[in-house]
Design an enzyme around this catalytic site. Structure first.
Site, short mmCIF file in Angstrom:
data_model
loop_
_atom_site.label_atom_id
_atom_site.label_comp_id
_atom_site.label_asym_id
_atom_site.label_seq_id
_atom_site.Cartn_x
_atom_site.Cartn_y
_atom_site.Cartn_z
N ASP A 1 0.88 -1.17 0.00
CA ASP A 1 0.00 0.00 0.00
C ASP A 1 0.92 1.22 0.00
O ASP A 1 1.57 1.50 1.01
CB ASP A 1 -0.91 0.00 1.23
CG ASP A 1 -1.91 1.16 1.22
OD1 ASP A 1 -1.63 2.18 0.57
OD2 ASP A 1 -2.96 1.04 1.87
N HIS A 2 0.99 1.91 -1.14
CA HIS A 2 2.00 2.96 -1.27
C HIS A 2 1.84 4.08 -0.25
O HIS A 2 2.80 4.80 0.04
CB HIS A 2 2.00 3.53 -2.70
CG HIS A 2 0.80 4.36 -3.03
ND1 HIS A 2 -0.38 3.81 -3.49
CD2 HIS A 2 0.59 5.69 -2.97
CE1 HIS A 2 -1.26 4.78 -3.70
NE2 HIS A 2 -0.69 5.93 -3.39
N HIS B 1 -6.37 2.40 2.14
CA HIS B 1 -5.56 3.58 2.45
C HIS B 1 -6.00 4.25 3.75
O HIS B 1 -5.19 4.46 4.66
CB HIS B 1 -5.65 4.60 1.31
CG HIS B 1 -5.08 4.12 0.02
ND1 HIS B 1 -4.03 3.23 -0.06
CD2 HIS B 1 -5.39 4.41 -1.26
CE1 HIS B 1 -3.73 3.00 -1.32
NE2 HIS B 1 -4.54 3.71 -2.07
#
Length: 485
Positions: free
Chosen positions: A178-179, A241
């Site tokens: 998950d960037h 996110h």
């Protein structure tokens, strides 16, 4: 200030989907930047693998073009780019067939310490790739796989995906990326909380009034219309996110800073989340703007009930946060691109400044994008004569300004996370039980919308979402923090 870079072992990194958009925009330019920073040791190689029928020279040309376009201004004319391209190889491969697998097997080396496989492909191919890596003898104890979201579309599919990967890889070898967790400010959130005596004693229901988490985008669904109409903001943004940001802001201090301890505490937060009542959720769809179609036209479905905006009030039933609301908000076609966590502290129990009738509160803002930084709003006396007049001013730390040239060239999220994969550090990656717990909380919300036939509220493109979202906070005597570019 001298930064300490942990060296990495020589590695072979295979990028399945190596000609795709993510590889061109993020993965390959990020690897080039790490090469320029001296973090790719001698002998490290990158192998592109995709269905495209091209040779190694054609692949290197494609990568060179991608780096020039998306490499962030790195010089490509001093021989550095050519040196990086010399480390690249390419294999035309079929994820569901046998084409290319013998060539990939011959190309891989037994001498390297780390073999990493980046699944930059559709989730429907994850199981096929895992099975073929195993059957061709490419999966050993030193192998690691990186998988991109979405990690399923509900609890059932997430469990099936985890089970499929677990047939051939141990949980310690699976890196769910998950960037958002690779952003410098997200990691600084942990440093601010657990590295400073000032904040952690105040990080609880006794001193915090509420917390807001906003991830706002100015873009619409773009070319992702078909995917987004099946996903929506809840699946695409909230379940992963925003959930991860919520966990980091709310979790208990881990016993130590290692992957298992950090992820254990994040999981406890998810399991402590209260059920969200329907009147504590607002969904929206953006309307047409001067330069863009409305959501339904963008996704190609005139009757779509999919949301491009979600706002909700969330509670956490544990000792630290009982009774304290967390307000989450995310949407497309909003007024500005901004990702920010705001901690609003409670008002003073008693003010000695009787003439000052304003409600002065300390507010800590952690800005993830753009212009990463942290701001603390404090109250001081307004300069000048005329009595004790109070004014709120920011203690502002922009990372770019505060660290200056000595801060170096910090890596972007993908660069950092890929290097963490090579180092074997899973701290910033999601564990399988964490993903499943997030879906177990999310599914009833989505199922409720379907059962009730809820229709998202329309909102103007370039606004901050439906007016109902403002009422969500107004009922509690609060307001959203302004979305700022």
């Amino acid at each position: 200030m001298v930064s300490r870079i942990i060296p990495v072992e020589a590695f072979d990194l295979v990028i399945f989907g190596g000609t795709g958009d993510l590889a061109r925009r993020k993965i390959l330019p990020g690897l080039f930047r790490r090469y320029c920073a001296g973090q790719m040791p001698d002998g490290a190689r990158v192998i592109g693998a995709a269905r495209s029928d091209m040779d190694a020279a054609g692949y290197k040309d494609m990568v060179a073009d991608a780096i020039r376009e998306f490499g962030g201004g790195r010089s490509c004319e001093d021989g550095t780019l050519d040196a990086f391209l010399d480390r690249l190889h390419y294999v035309a491969i079929d994820a569901r067939g046998e084409t290319g697998w013998s060539e990939l097997t011959d190309l891989m080396r037994d001498s390297v310490q780390v073999r990493a496989y980046y699944f930059s492909v559709a989730p429907s191919l994850f199981g096929d790739l895992a099975e073929r890596l195993h059957s061709h003898g490419l999966a050993d104890d030193q192998s690691r796989i990186v998988v991109e979201k979405p990690f399923g579309r509900d609890l059932q599919t997430a469990r099936a995906l985890n089970a499929s990967l677990a047939e051939h890889f141990d949980e310690s070898q699976i890196y769910r990326i998950d960037h958002y967790l690779g952003k410098e400010t997200v990691q600084n959130l942990m440093a601010v909380r657990f590295g400073n005596t000032l904040f952690e004693p105040l990080w609880n229901a006794q001193y915090v009034d509420h917390i807001q988490i906003t991830v706002a985008e100015t873009v619409g669904v773009g070319g992702r219309g078909e995917y987004y109409d099946k996903s929506g903001a809840m699946r695409d943004m909230v379940q992963n996110h925003l959930m991860q940001l919520l966990c980091l802001i709310a979790m208990e201090p881990p016993a130590k800073f290692d992957p298992g301890a950090v992820r254990d505490e994040k999981l406890k937060v998810i399991r402590a989340l209260d059920k969200v009542e329907p009147h504590h959720i607002v969904r929206g769809q953006y309307a047409a703007g001067p330069d863009n179609p409305d959501f339904r036209e963008a996704v190609g479905d005139a009757r779509s009930k999919t949301e491009s905006f979600v706002a909700m009030k969330v509670g956490i039933s544990n000792w630290r946060w009982a009774g304290i609301p967390f307000y989450l908000r995310t949407g497309k076609r909003m007024s500005a691109r901004s990702s920010e966590i705001t901690v609003v502290f409670k008002a003073r129990n008693h003010s000695i400044f009787e003439e000052d009738g304003e409600d002065h509160r300390n507010v800590l803002s952690i800005r993830l994008q753009p212009n990463e930084g942290i701001t603390m709003k404090v109250t001081i006396k307004e300069p000048g004569p005329g009595g004790m007049r109070l004014v709120d001013v920011p203690l502002d730390m922009s990372f770019a300004e505060a660290l200056g040239e000595d801060g170096g060239d910090p890596p972007d999220a993908y660069e950092r996370l890929i290097m963490d994969v090579i180092r074997g550090n899973q701290t910033l990656f999601m564990r399988g039980d964490e993903v499943e717990a997030a879906w177990a909380w999310t599914d009833p919300i989505i199922d409720g919308w379907t059962a009730r036939g809820d229709v998202p509220k329309p909102y103007d493109s370039g606004s901050n979402g439906p007016t109902d979202a403002d009422q969500l906070l107004a009922r509690d005597g609060r307001i959203w923090r302004e979305v700022r570019p």
